[in-house]
Design a protein around this motif. Structure first.
Motif, PDB file in Angstrom:
ATOM      1  N   HIS A  57       3.813   6.539  -5.305  1.00  0.00           N
ATOM      2  CA  HIS A  57       3.799   6.896  -6.722  1.00  0.00           C
ATOM      3  C   HIS A  57       2.988   8.152  -7.002  1.00  0.00           C
ATOM      4  N   LEU A  58       2.200   8.590  -6.018  1.00  0.00           N
ATOM      5  CA  LEU A  58       1.434   9.831  -6.177  1.00  0.00           C
ATOM      6  C   LEU A  58       2.377  11.003  -6.446  1.00  0.00           C
ATOM      7  N   ARG A  94       6.808  11.491 -11.171  1.00  0.00           N
ATOM      8  CA  ARG A  94       6.435  12.096 -12.458  1.00  0.00           C
ATOM      9  C   ARG A  94       5.690  11.086 -13.317  1.00  0.00           C
ATOM     10  N   ASN A  95       4.728  11.579 -14.095  1.00  0.00           N
ATOM     11  CA  ASN A  95       4.045  10.689 -15.025  1.00  0.00           C
ATOM     12  C   ASN A  95       5.000  10.270 -16.136  1.00  0.00           C
ATOM     13  N   VAL A  96       4.842   9.047 -16.584  1.00  0.00           N
ATOM     14  CA  VAL A  96       5.669   8.616 -17.708  1.00  0.00           C
ATOM     15  C   VAL A  96       4.966   8.877 -19.037  1.00  0.00           C
ATOM     16  N   THR A  97       3.688   9.251 -18.973  1.00  0.00           N
ATOM     17  CA  THR A  97       2.913   9.426 -20.191  1.00  0.00           C
ATOM     18  C   THR A  97       3.419  10.614 -21.000  1.00  0.00           C
ATOM     19  N   LEU A 133       0.841  -1.199   0.000  1.00  0.00           N
ATOM     20  CA  LEU A 133       0.000   0.000   0.000  1.00  0.00           C
ATOM     21  C   LEU A 133       0.878   1.252   0.000  1.00  0.00           C
ATOM     22  N   ASN A 181      -7.925  12.922 -18.587  1.00  0.00           N
ATOM     23  CA  ASN A 181      -7.727  14.359 -18.368  1.00  0.00           C
ATOM     24  C   ASN A 181      -8.083  15.178 -19.599  1.00  0.00           C
ATOM     25  N   ARG A 182      -8.825  14.578 -20.540  1.00  0.00           N
ATOM     26  CA  ARG A 182      -9.050  15.296 -21.788  1.00  0.00           C
ATOM     27  C   ARG A 182     -10.371  16.061 -21.810  1.00  0.00           C
ATOM     28  N   VAL A 190       2.724   1.788  -3.356  1.00  0.00           N
ATOM     29  CA  VAL A 190       1.841   2.311  -4.402  1.00  0.00           C
ATOM     30  C   VAL A 190       1.519   3.769  -4.119  1.00  0.00           C
ATOM     31  N   LEU A 193      -6.945   3.202  -3.041  1.00  0.00           N
ATOM     32  CA  LEU A 193      -5.564   2.740  -2.894  1.00  0.00           C
ATOM     33  C   LEU A 193      -5.532   1.224  -2.724  1.00  0.00           C
ATOM     34  N   LEU A 194      -6.478   0.698  -1.947  1.00  0.00           N
ATOM     35  CA  LEU A 194      -6.544  -0.756  -1.769  1.00  0.00           C
ATOM     36  C   LEU A 194      -6.710  -1.430  -3.116  1.00  0.00           C
ATOM     37  N   PHE A 206      -2.621   8.210 -11.251  1.00  0.00           N
ATOM     38  CA  PHE A 206      -1.458   8.795 -10.575  1.00  0.00           C
ATOM     39  C   PHE A 206      -0.625   7.708  -9.913  1.00  0.00           C
ATOM     40  N   TRP A 207      -1.301   6.722  -9.344  1.00  0.00           N
ATOM     41  CA  TRP A 207      -0.555   5.662  -8.661  1.00  0.00           C
ATOM     42  C   TRP A 207       0.119   4.728  -9.641  1.00  0.00           C
ATOM     43  N   ASP A 265       1.688   6.081 -12.316  1.00  0.00           N
ATOM     44  CA  ASP A 265       2.565   7.003 -13.049  1.00  0.00           C
ATOM     45  C   ASP A 265       1.987   7.436 -14.378  1.00  0.00           C
ATOM     46  N   ARG A 266       0.676   7.635 -14.448  1.00  0.00           N
ATOM     47  CA  ARG A 266       0.082   8.163 -15.680  1.00  0.00           C
ATOM     48  C   ARG A 266      -1.011   9.146 -15.282  1.00  0.00           C
ATOM     49  N   PRO A 267      -1.457  10.012 -16.190  1.00  0.00           N
ATOM     50  CA  PRO A 267      -2.384  11.070 -15.768  1.00  0.00           C
ATOM     51  C   PRO A 267      -3.831  10.620 -15.588  1.00  0.00           C
ATOM     52  N   PHE A 290     -10.541 -16.838   5.523  1.00  0.00           N
ATOM     53  CA  PHE A 290     -10.133 -15.613   6.215  1.00  0.00           C
ATOM     54  C   PHE A 290     -11.303 -15.033   7.006  1.00  0.00           C
ATOM     55  N   GLY A 321      -5.757  -0.228  -5.940  1.00  0.00           N
ATOM     56  CA  GLY A 321      -4.561  -0.063  -6.753  1.00  0.00           C
ATOM     57  C   GLY A 321      -3.421  -0.965  -6.328  1.00  0.00           C
ATOM     58  N   ALA A 322      -3.413  -1.411  -5.041  1.00  0.00           N
ATOM     59  CA  ALA A 322      -2.209  -2.059  -4.523  1.00  0.00           C
ATOM     60  C   ALA A 322      -2.359  -3.548  -4.279  1.00  0.00           C
ATOM     61  N   LEU A 323      -3.543  -4.012  -3.925  1.00  0.00           N
ATOM     62  CA  LEU A 323      -3.621  -5.377  -3.400  1.00  0.00           C
ATOM     63  C   LEU A 323      -4.162  -6.347  -4.428  1.00  0.00           C
TER      64      LEU A 323
END
Lengths: 172, 321
Positions: free
Chosen positions: A15-16, A19-22, A9, B47-48, A12, B281-282, B39-40, B42-44, B297, B284-286
């Motif tokens: 990464h906020l 920088r964006n790689v796009t 967690l 946004n258009r 990840v 975030l959960l 964002f998590w 590494d891309r925008p 569980f 995005g990560a798990l």
């Protein structure tokens, strides 16, 4: 288990602030190196004459067979293509034609924006392919260095070319 | 009944305001989620369309409205049509008991918490009925998973909150918030908070507990056969349930609207949005657990822990008198 979950967690979340790689393409143009394999052009020699001698090697090398040309000969003995046609809807931009070309005539350029609404418009003719410059090789002119005799330049008169061997000198 | 016209107007404004805000927020959440996930990674993200891509929601809605509203020939049509309505209605009804700020909130039920449980249990019907009515094997598998998952996670979801109820001495959410004046319940009830968070994620079928959807195995799980705005309602229902669970956690464990300096509503929304971000975030990560892992569980860890929490809280309260 829980610590690894929390760790992922956190990783990840970090990464906020990365920088964006796009590359937002139509707004931001990516840098393409000079040897990028894009749209194919036919270049001219420093005198402004077209370099292509219609040897057909590019057409033979082309894996998808998208190059088609027909040789014709000028009155001064120069060879040139009567027509030269590249079907870009088949072309895979592999660059084998450029590798095969003995005269640096065919070259790939850093341009890939060649979409069309009509498939027929993807077929480029010689006048679409010819550019007004020498491309990546500024000084090269095939007929100046080649042994081929044309009007105004006989055998052995090329640049750095040895005299033709006189058979009578040979001690046979 | 409201005593005066002023109160009546206040009530009506509250009802429509909260309904509208909930639906708009849920729709916007689709954009927020995609943006944050972007964002998590590494891309925008989108946004258009419009400023910062905010109008992406509008574009998506237009698209969904103009999609063909396809009814499979083999489906059980009335149930098929009804199922997506249930989830949205149940989730919107759940918002009725949430006290957003001292004077904002539709109704103060003295069984508010139980009402929420009832509504979240109702939402299961939507998934199960939708899956059954689709008459599709993937949907059926998704529906089965949803039923099993929700039944087993609902058990300790309720139990995990009993500690809070004991501390506050009430099922009324407004009373529970006011009981946190001296300290938020997240500290004495941290175990309860953790269990409820996990159960809440499972309840809203969010990753990592989205086995009913599990797009790698079940194409889209229970809503495989849904398209157009019916799919959109399932989608908005899911986001509504995220909002609902987040606002419930805020109310029960994070002191609701209580907080210094800022106005109460701002505090509430701030806490809620942080929880929503945590939900995303959960996702995005798990990774997603296997189905049997999820079950064991729930029954072997979460249920005993919830019972233990209940026991210890009750014991301490009795010991202190």
């Amino acid at each position: 288990m829980i610590s690894s979950l929390l760790r992922s967690l956190w990783l990840v979340f970090r990464h906020l602030f990365r920088r964006n790689v796009t590359v937002q393409y139509p707004d931001e143009q990516p840098y393409l190196p000079p040897r990028y394999r894009g749209r194919i052009v036919l270049t001219r020699d420093p005198d402004g004459d077209e370099r292509c001698v219609a040897c057909n090697l590019c057409a033979v090398a082309c894996p998808p067979d998208c190059i088609s040309l027909q040789k014709t000969e000028d009155e001064d003995g120069r060879w040139r293509p009567e027509f030269f046609r590249i079907n870009f809807s088949r072309c895979i931009m592999c660059g084998l034609c450029e590798d095969a070309c003995p005269t640096y005539a065919i070259q790939l350029t850093p341009d890939f924006e060649m979409s069309e609404y009509d498939r027929q418009n993807m077929v480029y003719e010689k006048e679409d392919l010819l550019i007004n410059g020498p491309g990546k090789y500024h000084e090269y002119s095939f007929y100046r260095v080649a042994g081929k005799a044309i009007a105004g330049k006989g055998k052995g008169q090329g640049l750095n070319e040895k005299k033709p061997v006189d058979l009578h000198d040979l001690n046979l | 009944m409201p005593a005066t016209t002023g109160e009546a107007v206040h009530l009506v404004l509250n009802i429509f305001g909260i309904l509208l805000a909930a639906v708009v927020a849920a729709a916007l959440l689709t954009w927020v989620e995609r943006r944050l996930l972007g964002f998590w990674q590494d891309r925008p993200g989108p946004n258009r369309v419009g400023p910062f891509g905010l109008l992406q929601v509008v574009a998506d809605m237009l698209k969904l409205f103009f999609k063909e509203d396809f009814l499979p020939r083999f489906a059980d049509i009335p149930v098929f049509v009804l199922a997506p309505v249930i989830v949205m209605a149940a989730m919107l009804l759940g918002f009725a008991v949430i006290p957003f700020a001292p004077h904002i909130g539709v109704i103060d039920l003295n069984i508010g918490l139980l009402f929420f449980f009832a509504m979240s249990a109702m939402a299961v019907y939507s998934v199960v009925l939708g899956a059954y009515a689709s008459n599709n094997k993937y949907a059926l598998l998704g529906g089965l998973r949803a039923a099993a998952q929700t039944v087993s996670y609902e058990v300790f979801m309720g139990l995990s909150l009993m500690g809070v109820v004991m501390l506050a001495g009430s099922f009324d959410l407004r009373t529970i918030v006011l009981a946190q004046r001296d300290g938020w319940f997240i500290l004495p009830q941290f175990l309860g908070f953790a269990i409820f968070l996990i159960a809440g994620i499972a309840e809203s079928h969010r990753l990592p507990f989205d086995l009913p959807e599990a797009e790698h195995e079940l194409t889209a799980g229970f809503h495989t056969e849904y398209s157009g705005m019916k799919f959109g309602m399932f989608f908005v229902g899911e986001y509504l349930s995220i909002l609902l669970i987040s606002s419930l956690i805020t109310t029960l464990f994070l002191g609701g609207w209580l907080g210094p300096w800022l106005p109460p509503l701002v505090w509430f929304l701030l806490k809620m949005s942080l929880l929503v971000a945590l939900f995303i975030l959960l996702r995005g990560a798990l990774p997603r657990p296997r189905y049997d892992q999820l079950m064991s569980f729930g029954w072997k860890w979460m249920l005993p822990l919830a019972l233990l929490n209940l026991l210890v809280t009750g014991g301490l309260l009795l010991w202190r008198g």
